[in-house]
Design an enzyme around this catalytic site. Structure first.
Site, PDB file in Angstrom:
ATOM      1  N   HIS A   1       0.823  -1.208   0.000  1.00 61.38           N
ATOM      2  CA  HIS A   1       0.000   0.000   0.000  1.00 61.38           C
ATOM      3  C   HIS A   1       0.859   1.260   0.000  1.00 61.38           C
ATOM      4  O   HIS A   1       0.351   2.367  -0.219  1.00 61.38           O
ATOM      5  CB  HIS A   1      -0.922   0.003   1.223  1.00 61.38           C
ATOM      6  CG  HIS A   1      -2.298   0.523   0.945  1.00 61.38           C
ATOM      7  ND1 HIS A   1      -2.570   1.474  -0.015  1.00 61.38           N
ATOM      8  CD2 HIS A   1      -3.496   0.236   1.532  1.00 61.38           C
ATOM      9  CE1 HIS A   1      -3.864   1.741  -0.029  1.00 61.38           C
ATOM     10  NE2 HIS A   1      -4.447   1.006   0.893  1.00 61.38           N
TER      11      HIS A   1
ATOM     12  N   ASP B   1      -8.102 -11.746 -17.714  1.00 58.80           N
ATOM     13  CA  ASP B   1      -7.984 -13.017 -18.432  1.00 58.80           C
ATOM     14  C   ASP B   1      -6.526 -13.210 -18.826  1.00 58.80           C
ATOM     15  O   ASP B   1      -6.000 -12.511 -19.685  1.00 58.80           O
ATOM     16  CB  ASP B   1      -8.891 -12.985 -19.671  1.00 58.80           C
ATOM     17  CG  ASP B   1      -8.861 -14.283 -20.458  1.00 58.80           C
ATOM     18  OD1 ASP B   1      -8.033 -15.160 -20.147  1.00 58.80           O
ATOM     19  OD2 ASP B   1      -9.666 -14.413 -21.401  1.00 58.80           O
TER      20      ASP B   1
END
Length: 438
Positions: free
Chosen positions: A160, A377
């Site tokens: 983060h 994908d």
């Protein structure tokens, strides 16, 4: 259910070409500097294809690593190491890559969500010492989990310190396109520090928000009809000149806020104020807007605050939505200019002082509903399911769109002591679907 996850290999995946010397230091913005020392965890689940020949899991792993090498040349800070509170050393150390075998079929763990089981599919514990590797802190780690059925789960941890949810999504979609062999049109922009230059943030105890109390996660699925009902319930009054229908996220935020607030207000030691803090993407709110693929922590918090009198008098979803909407609208171009010009951090200091008080109960929300996780994908189809494992933050809610984009999944992190009341809330349960990932 007992699930064994055995790590069979671990290596560092380095960029396929070295980072140019003039890019060896990635400067952090002051918005990066205030984030706690945690990782953003995401798990993408893929069923093995049926009815025709699928790619062998070992081949999938090879393709993942090769494409990761290639995409890291564009996202070079992710292959670096944390230098200090102000910068990342882009030294091409690489990303950690684990391969593991899971002792069950994928369908077994999808029947009923268990946060502890799914956390095993991550490279390491994203909030503890597991992220440490000697004296070096990795920025990106990947764990490729192979199930007995041939299905796979890709667990990802991104520091983060350098990225928010929008940035992680940008990286994931670029990586998956590279792996699939598609043209990668995404060109990340690493100039966040030019918009929000580094500052002395030593006054900010950024890890204070991580609780040491036992946190449990609840996964709630709200289908299309439930969300429509919540939006109608939270709409402005019928006798208003213009009836405003709240967004899906506003309505769901207000509803979950009300249910969590009901738990807090039922306790003997009631807080005198309650606040919903919602993350707001700054990229599109800048004037002019920032580049779409600007990388970093480019968000701020909108805070809707209620006094105890307001809670007792009227804390309906309609009132909560109104408060929330006004807070979010307040994070506009003019307000962002104030943030940028606030060189001494007075705005942030006042906010930290407010939310650090014992007499205010805070509920934190972030929406990932617009993030195209289900477009990731890698060459063997789109994900069956995407989830965000549990986080060590009290009353934190992460919302994600379901695969069909009609519903919303809410991952609710609450104190273990509050779980029994939350699980049996008669006002919550009628709106929650028990549908599992299929």
């Amino acid at each position: 259910m007992v699930v064994t996850v055995e790590i069979i290999s671990k290596e560092m995946v380095k960029p396929s070409s070295p980072t140019p010397l003039d890019l060896k230091t990635h400067k952090l913005s002051f918005l990066d500097q205030i984030l706690p020392s945690v990782y953003i965890p995401i798990i993408l689940v893929y069923h093995a294809k049926t009815g025709h020949v699928d790619i062998d899991p070992a081949q999938k792993s090879s393709r993942l690593k090769l494409s990761l090498e290639q995409i890291l040349t564009r996202f070079y800070p992710l292959a670096g190491t944390a230098k200090d509170d102000y910068s990342i050393l882009c030294n091409d150390e690489g990303a950690e890559y684990f391969e593991a075998r899971v002792s069950c079929n994928l369908s077994d763990v999808l029947r009923q969500f268990n946060a502890e089981i799914f956390s095993q599919f991550l490279p390491f514990e994203p909030y503890g010492n597991g992220a440490e590797d000697g004296n070096r802190k990795v920025i990106l780690a990947v764990k490729y989990n192979i199930f007995d059925c041939g299905g796979v789960a890709i667990g990802i941890c991104v520091s983060h310190l350098v990225a928010d949810g929008t940035s992680v999504t940008t990286f994931l979609n670029a990586w998956s396109a590279m792996c699939k062999g598609d043209d990668v049109s995404i060109s990340p922009n690493f100039d966040a520090a030019t918009y929000f230059p580094k500052r002395d943030m030593s006054w900010c105890n950024r890890d204070k928000v991580i609780t040491k109390d036992k946190i449990v996660m609840r996964r709630l699925v709200f289908n299309k009809s439930s969300i429509a009902a919540l939006r109608e319930n939270a709409s402005s009054a019928a006798d208003s000149q213009v009836k405003r229908i709240p967004t899906r996220v506003e309505a769901l935020t207000a509803f979950i806020w009300s249910r969590l607030m009901a738990i807090s207000q039922s306790k003997p030691a009631r807080a005198s104020m309650c606040a919903a803090v919602h993350a707001v993407n700054l990229r599109e709110r800048m004037d002019p807007p920032m580049p779409k693929h600007c990388f970093g922590n480019l968000w701020y918090f909108a805070a809707a605050v209620l006094s105890r009198d307001e809670v007792d008098h009227d804390s309906s979803d309609r009132i909560l939505v109104s408060k929330l909407n006004n807070a979010i609208k307040g994070i506009n171009g003019d307000y962002v200019k104030k943030i940028k010009s606030d060189v001494h951090g007075d705005l942030l200091k006042r906010a930290y002082a407010l939310f650090g008080r014992d007499n205010i109960e805070t509920y934190n929300f972030t929406s990932w509903c617009r993030f195209p996780f289900y477009e990731a994908d890698f060459g063997w189809g789109k994900p069956t399911w995407v989830c965000c494992p549990s986080m060590p933050f009290k009353n934190l809610v992460v919302m994600m769109s379901t695969k069909d984009e009609h519903g919303i999944e809410a991952f609710v992190n609450i104190l273990e002591e509050d779980a029994a009341v939350f699980d049996s809330d008669p006002e919550l349960l009628p709106f929650v679907s028990l549908t599992i990932a299929d």
